[in-house]
Design an enzyme around this catalytic site. Structure first.
Site, PDB file in Angstrom:
ATOM      1  N   ILE A  91       0.863  -1.191   0.000  1.00 54.52           N
ATOM      2  CA  ILE A  91       0.000   0.000   0.000  1.00 54.52           C
ATOM      3  C   ILE A  91       0.893   1.233   0.000  1.00 54.52           C
ATOM      4  O   ILE A  91       1.687   1.435   0.925  1.00 54.52           O
ATOM      5  CB  ILE A  91      -0.919   0.043   1.238  1.00 54.52           C
ATOM      6  N   THR A  92       0.780   2.045  -1.046  1.00 59.75           N
ATOM      7  CA  THR A  92       1.568   3.282  -1.059  1.00 59.75           C
ATOM      8  C   THR A  92       0.865   4.323  -0.177  1.00 59.75           C
ATOM      9  O   THR A  92      -0.359   4.321  -0.058  1.00 59.75           O
ATOM     10  CB  THR A  92       1.737   3.848  -2.483  1.00 59.75           C
ATOM     11  N   GLY A  93       1.677   5.183   0.438  1.00 56.16           N
ATOM     12  CA  GLY A  93       1.096   6.233   1.282  1.00 56.16           C
ATOM     13  C   GLY A  93       0.310   5.661   2.445  1.00 56.16           C
ATOM     14  O   GLY A  93      -0.775   6.136   2.762  1.00 56.16           O
ATOM     15  N   ALA A  94       0.900   4.653   3.117  1.00 57.79           N
ATOM     16  CA  ALA A  94       0.189   4.017   4.227  1.00 57.79           C
ATOM     17  C   ALA A  94       0.532   4.671   5.569  1.00 57.79           C
ATOM     18  O   ALA A  94       0.196   4.133   6.620  1.00 57.79           O
ATOM     19  CB  ALA A  94       0.519   2.529   4.268  1.00 57.79           C
ATOM     20  N   SER A  96      -0.636   7.538   6.612  1.00 59.24           N
ATOM     21  CA  SER A  96      -1.736   8.323   7.186  1.00 59.24           C
ATOM     22  C   SER A  96      -3.027   8.038   6.431  1.00 59.24           C
ATOM     23  O   SER A  96      -3.031   7.324   5.427  1.00 59.24           O
ATOM     24  CB  SER A  96      -1.420   9.831   7.141  1.00 59.24           C
ATOM     25  N   GLY A  97      -4.112   8.612   6.951  1.00 56.20           N
ATOM     26  CA  GLY A  97      -5.388   8.615   6.245  1.00 56.20           C
ATOM     27  C   GLY A  97      -5.872   7.255   5.777  1.00 56.20           C
ATOM     28  O   GLY A  97      -5.821   6.259   6.499  1.00 56.20           O
ATOM     29  N   TYR A 274      -4.637  18.199  -9.267  1.00 57.98           N
ATOM     30  CA  TYR A 274      -5.011  17.013  -8.481  1.00 57.98           C
ATOM     31  C   TYR A 274      -6.153  16.250  -9.166  1.00 57.98           C
ATOM     32  O   TYR A 274      -6.083  15.030  -9.342  1.00 57.98           O
ATOM     33  CB  TYR A 274      -5.429  17.438  -7.069  1.00 57.98           C
TER      34      TYR A 274
HETATM   35  N1  LIG Z   1      -9.637  12.349   1.789  1.00 65.63           N
HETATM   36  C1  LIG Z   1     -10.626  12.231   0.910  1.00 65.63           C
HETATM   37  O1  LIG Z   1     -11.731  12.734   1.092  1.00 65.63           O
HETATM   38  C2  LIG Z   1     -10.416  11.463  -0.355  1.00 65.63           C
HETATM   39  C3  LIG Z   1     -11.490  11.351  -1.240  1.00 65.63           C
HETATM   40  C4  LIG Z   1     -11.309  10.641  -2.427  1.00 65.63           C
HETATM   41  C5  LIG Z   1     -10.104  10.044  -2.700  1.00 65.63           C
HETATM   42  N2  LIG Z   1      -9.074  10.177  -1.821  1.00 65.63           N
HETATM   43  C6  LIG Z   1      -7.822   9.535  -2.190  1.00 65.63           C
HETATM   44  O2  LIG Z   1      -7.378   8.749  -1.101  1.00 65.63           O
HETATM   45  C7  LIG Z   1      -5.970   8.580  -1.196  1.00 65.63           C
HETATM   46  C8  LIG Z   1      -5.331   8.816   0.155  1.00 65.63           C
HETATM   47  O3  LIG Z   1      -5.562  10.149   0.545  1.00 65.63           O
HETATM   48  P1  LIG Z   1      -5.820  10.556   2.057  1.00 65.63           P
HETATM   49  O4  LIG Z   1      -7.080  11.324   2.068  1.00 65.63           O
HETATM   50  O5  LIG Z   1      -5.662   9.383   2.949  1.00 65.63           O
HETATM   51  O6  LIG Z   1      -4.642  11.616   2.282  1.00 65.63           O
HETATM   52  P2  LIG Z   1      -3.362  11.582   3.234  1.00 65.63           P
HETATM   53  O7  LIG Z   1      -3.736  11.245   4.631  1.00 65.63           O
HETATM   54  O8  LIG Z   1      -2.660  12.858   2.995  1.00 65.63           O
HETATM   55  O9  LIG Z   1      -2.505  10.383   2.668  1.00 65.63           O
HETATM   56  C9  LIG Z   1      -1.699  10.543   1.537  1.00 65.63           C
HETATM   57  C10 LIG Z   1      -0.514   9.622   1.675  1.00 65.63           C
HETATM   58  O10 LIG Z   1       0.281   9.795   0.494  1.00 65.63           O
HETATM   59  C11 LIG Z   1       1.618   9.912   0.911  1.00 65.63           C
HETATM   60  N3  LIG Z   1       2.446  10.592  -0.067  1.00 65.63           N
HETATM   61  C12 LIG Z   1       2.340  11.861  -0.516  1.00 65.63           C
HETATM   62  N4  LIG Z   1       3.333  12.114  -1.367  1.00 65.63           N
HETATM   63  C13 LIG Z   1       4.084  10.998  -1.486  1.00 65.63           C
HETATM   64  C14 LIG Z   1       5.259  10.653  -2.185  1.00 65.63           C
HETATM   65  N5  LIG Z   1       5.893  11.520  -2.950  1.00 65.63           N
HETATM   66  N6  LIG Z   1       5.743   9.401  -2.073  1.00 65.63           N
HETATM   67  C15 LIG Z   1       5.122   8.500  -1.259  1.00 65.63           C
HETATM   68  N7  LIG Z   1       4.030   8.785  -0.538  1.00 65.63           N
HETATM   69  C16 LIG Z   1       3.512  10.023  -0.648  1.00 65.63           C
HETATM   70  C17 LIG Z   1       1.550  10.674   2.220  1.00 65.63           C
HETATM   71  O11 LIG Z   1       2.772  10.514   2.893  1.00 65.63           O
HETATM   72  P3  LIG Z   1       3.211  11.442   4.133  1.00 65.63           P
HETATM   73  O12 LIG Z   1       2.494  10.852   5.305  1.00 65.63           O
HETATM   74  O13 LIG Z   1       4.676  11.259   4.198  1.00 65.63           O
HETATM   75  O14 LIG Z   1       2.770  12.822   3.818  1.00 65.63           O
HETATM   76  C18 LIG Z   1       0.377   9.976   2.872  1.00 65.63           C
HETATM   77  O15 LIG Z   1       0.790   8.765   3.463  1.00 65.63           O
HETATM   78  C19 LIG Z   1      -5.515   9.536  -2.291  1.00 65.63           C
HETATM   79  O16 LIG Z   1      -5.303   8.805  -3.475  1.00 65.63           O
HETATM   80  C20 LIG Z   1      -6.684  10.481  -2.468  1.00 65.63           C
HETATM   81  O17 LIG Z   1      -6.747  10.995  -3.768  1.00 65.63           O
HETATM   82  C21 LIG Z   1      -9.201  10.859  -0.662  1.00 65.63           C
END
Ligand SMILES: NC(=O)c1ccc[n+]([C@@H]2O[C@H](COP(=O)([O-])OP(=O)(O)OC[C@H]3O[C@@H](n4cnc5c(N)ncnc54)[C@H](OP(=O)(O)O)[C@@H]3O)[C@@H](O)[C@H]2O)c1
Length: 399
Positions: A91-94, A96-97, A274
């Protein structure tokens, strides 16, 4: 202020595809083991694999990469019957969130070993600990999707680990709604598309063979999408709308020098970048499906997990937005989804035996039942998907 506006409007126009009982469902959110033959392998082989893996990690792998895990394979000691081995999921970006919540949900079943592919090793380690994940269920490996070198190093390290790959989840993303000027990845691509699309594109392409080789009953490649990239929803219709145009910016390398930093060649807009990157994610999933599903049996899927208003995705937003967004989603639009619930949804797409259909964009209704959602015209444009694939291959050095 674009996605913020989108965030304030319920997206009631999502229409499930025909043939599903949820024909009247509305997306009320706002954004948008074969029984493993190789288990027959004797314990010596399993042990030597662990040793190889350990040696690699101690030696060659970058400092940030570590192993916290025991082998992913379980064996029956009772009567020699084959048992299901643990699935291996990256899982990439695991850290947070959504990614963290999914890692937790899968790890606590005891049936999955989660490889948390993260750019900040310590943050990921702390996150896993505070989520209560037990060490034998996860491994953290360094991956910075904003650097193609890092993607290649990650893939090399993974392949050398000898661990099978059963599911790859492309989840990480950056969102820069307030950026006035573009920033760039190591190779000079605009950061949102460079990270969210191009980094994941290279990662998925390089790991496809590993997925093909998996003997797990259902192998999957999942690319997280978003409602905000879909202009067939109200949220997706709030300016700036996703629009890839004729792809002239992508063709020029998104570097802001001899080409625009935006895919469509227009002026930089962080919120649009985005949304555009999410359209690329959803188109890439479908192109993978068309090119590889029949031949490989891999399930390719995307999803919109719901509006998870509390995640770090909104970290660059203005403070007032960050303060008001979650209660607004919870009490006014009722589109709010907790990180835990969203994690369960993505974990379902990873592991639920009933979600094996390939080429699907999953969503959930207000009763948390999954349904196949319909993508916008642009996000399902086959010709565009093929062109993005070909241009992306050139940009990441695969063609
Ligand atoms: N939140 C929403 O309402 C929502 C709605 C629809 C879709 N999504 C999708 O859900 C997914 C996760 O988003 P989230 O809401 O959970 O946001 P998030 O908490 O900001 O998680 C994003 C993750 O991506 C990582 N990341 C960012 N840049 C990176 C890089 N260069 N290399 C490796 N990892 C990187 C972050 O790492 P760090 O911890 O190091 O920053 C973090 O672990 C995304 O694809 C987003 O488009 C979210």
């Amino acid at each position: 202020m674009a996605l913020q506006a989108a965030a304030l409007v319920p997206s009631t126009f999502s229409v499930p595809k025909e043939g599903k009982s949820g024909a009247s469902f509305k997306d009320s959110s706002l954004f948008g083991v074969s029984l493993s033959d190789h288990i027959k392998a004797d314990f010596t082989s399993s042990a030597s694999r662990c040793k190889r893996e350990f040696n690699h990690r101690i030696g060659a792998v970058r400092a940030q990469t570590t192993a916290t895990a025991t082998p992913a394979i379980t064996r029956s000691t009772v009567d020699g019957k084959k048992t299901l081995r643990k699935g291996s999921v990256i899982i990439t970006g695991a850290s947070s969130g959504l990614g963290l919540a999914t890692a937790k949900a899968l790890a606590e079943t005891g049936k999955w070993h989660v490889i948390m592919a993260c750019r900040d090793f310590l943050k990921a380690e702390r996150a896993a600990k505070s989520a209560g994940m037990s060490k034998e269920n996860y491994t953290i490996m360094h991956l910075d999707l904003a650097s193609l070198d890092s993607v290649r190093q990650f893939v090399d390290s993974y392949k050398r680990s000898g661990r099978p790959l059963d599911v790859l989840v492309c989840n990480a993303a950056v969102y820069q709604p307030t950026a006035k000027e573009p920033t760039f990845t190591a190779e000079g691509f605009e950061l949102s598309v460079g990270t969210n699309h191009l980094g994941h594109f290279l990662l998925s392409r390089l790991l496809l063979d590993d997925l093909k080789q998996s003997d797990y009953p259902s192998k999957r490649l999942i690319i997280v999408g978003s409602i905000t990239g879909n202009t067939n929803t109200l949220a997706g219709n709030v300016p700036p709308k996703a629009n890839l145009g004729d792809l002239r910016g992508l063709a020029g390398g998104l570097n802001g020098l001899n080409s625009s930093a935006m895919i469509d060649g227009g002026d930089f807009d962080g919120a649009k970048a985005y949304k555009d990157s999410k359209v690329c994610n959803m188109l890439t999933m479908q192109e993978f499906h068309r090119r590889f599903h029949e031949e490989t049996g891999i399930t390719f899927a995307s999803l919109y997990p719901g509006c998870i208003a509390t995640t770090g995705l909104f970290r660059e937003h203005i403070p007032l937005f960050r303060l008001l967004f979650p209660p607004f989603q919870k009490y006014i639009t009722k589109g709010f989804v907790s990180e835990e619930e969203a994690g369960k949804r993505l974990a379902q797409v990873v592991s639920d035996p009933s979600l094996t259909k390939s080429g699907v964009y999953w969503s959930w209704n207000k009763d948390s039942a999954s349904f196949e959602n319909q993508l916008s015209q642009e996000a399902s444009d086959q010709d565009k998907a093929r062109k993005i694939w070909e241009l992306s291959e050139k940009l990441v050095g695969l063609a």
